[in-house]
Scaffold this active site. Structure first.
Site, short mmCIF file in Angstrom:
data_model
loop_
_atom_site.label_atom_id
_atom_site.label_comp_id
_atom_site.label_asym_id
_atom_site.label_seq_id
_atom_site.Cartn_x
_atom_site.Cartn_y
_atom_site.Cartn_z
N HIS A 58 0.80 -1.23 0.00
CA HIS A 58 0.00 0.00 0.00
C HIS A 58 0.84 1.29 0.00
CE1 HIS A 58 -3.42 -2.57 1.22
NE2 HIS A 58 -2.65 -3.05 2.17
C1 BDR Z 1 -3.13 0.73 5.29
O1 BDR Z 1 -3.34 0.22 6.60
C2 BDR Z 1 -2.15 -0.25 7.15
O2 BDR Z 1 -2.33 -1.53 7.64
C3 BDR Z 1 -1.10 -0.18 6.08
O3 BDR Z 1 0.15 0.23 6.62
C4 BDR Z 1 -1.63 0.85 5.11
O4 BDR Z 1 -1.24 2.15 5.45
C5 BDR Z 1 -3.83 -0.18 4.29
O5 BDR Z 1 -5.19 -0.22 4.55
#
Ligand code: BDR
Ligand code: CA
Length: 313
Positions: free
Chosen positions: A243
């Protein structure tokens, strides 16, 4: 492209750590003014620790790392150890960081940095819940017009939710802060799950990091070996979505991403859909567009960039 001055606001998190490493490996494009930590994936003491471990892994103990808000603006904290492990950075053998935290609160660092630099020259790269940014905007509304751009990992439209059926984690944890940011009027570019679920850390891509044979390459591969198991089991995909590096990749190579400038509102009332990002993708309302909402990424180009830049560390 002129070099961009950025603050990374983050809750590391393996994918946050990868985003920070990508920025540190890209000094020609990005000047990292500081890292501001927020509670999110794990509590604040751990996100502060993990941000410093990440800097030390890259040999960059000189980067100022600030502790920020330990809980959302108006709600109790929700964390995600089920994704990231108890440390938030499970995978590699972790160490106690030697570099100290920078003095002062992250929110004040954000305010002072935006006031000290000419308007329109500092970008906020946000990788976690938006609590620090929301707190800074509430405390010092004059800084909002000084922000060059906010580039955020958060939200979803086609993919809908990952922490609930309706909501993405970063927005869900602090919807009031997210609402404050989306309504602020600052230029906003969003990397939602619609993009990040296309940036999969497959085994060959993780092996490319390992093959660098460096401390950073091994660190990255060991983090992602752990991180990918959750989403591959959940979605049956070839690898876990990376992400947060979409944010720093966009700041280096914006042409890797595409999307639409649309209106996005955050649900803050409903228990059922709390934190949902209601994107007017098909422009069925007359609500004014407030965000560049991405939905496509050149995934091979993205992973080549990551490998190339980690090789520089
Ligand atoms: C986001 O949530 C966190 O778990 C990850 O680091 C990312 O920023 C994805 O939904
Ligand atoms: Ca994150």
């Amino acid at each position: 492209m002129p070099k961009r001055q950025i603050i990374i606001d983050t809750d590391p998190g393996q994918d946050d750590a990868m985003a920070i490493l990508l920025a540190l490996g890209s000094p020609q494009e990005l000047e990292l003014l500081g890292i501001t930590c927020v509670a999110g994936n794990v509590p604040l003491d751990l996100t502060c620790k993990n941000a410093r471990i990440t800097c030390e892994a890259a040999g960059r103990a000189d980067v100022p790392v600030y502790a920020g808000c330990g809980a959302p603006l108006e709600r109790p904290l929700v964390t995600a150890e089920h994704v990231h492990g108890l440390t938030g950075l499970d995978g590699p053998d972790l160490w106690e960081p030697q570099m100290p935290l920078a003095e002062g609160h992250a929110v004040d660092f954000i305010i002072h940095t935006l006031r000290r630099h000419p308007p329109g020259t500092v970008t906020l790269a946000t990788l976690g819940p938006l609590t620090n940014i929301g707190a800074a905007f509430r405390k010092a509304p004059d800084i909002i017009s000084r922000v060059q751009e906010i580039v955020m990992m958060g939200g979803a439209y086609f993919e809908v939710g990952n922490i609930t059926p309706a909501a993405e984690f970063n927005i869900y944890v602090d919807p009031e802060a997210a609402e404050c940011v989306f309504k602020s009027g600052a230029a906003l570019t969003v990397m939602p799950l619609d993009v990040t679920h296309k940036a999969l850390a497959t085994k060959p891509r993780i092996d490319a990091f390992r093959a660098l044979g460096s401390k950073v390459g091994t660190f990255a591969a060991e983090m992602l070996d752990f991180f990918e198991r959750f989403d591959t089991e959940k979605y049956g995909s070839d690898g876990g979505p990376l992400h947060d590096p979409c944010v720093t990749a966009y700041l280096i190579r914006p042409e890797l991403f595409s999307g639409k400038h649309v209106n996005v509102e955050v649900e803050v009332q409903s228990d059922l859909t709390r934190g949902m990002t209601v994107a007017d993708w098909w422009r069925v309302t007359d609500r004014a567009p407030n965000a560049m909402f991405m939905d496509q990424v050149d995934a091979d180009g993205f992973f080549s960039l990551l490998t190339e830049r980690l090789a520089r560390l």
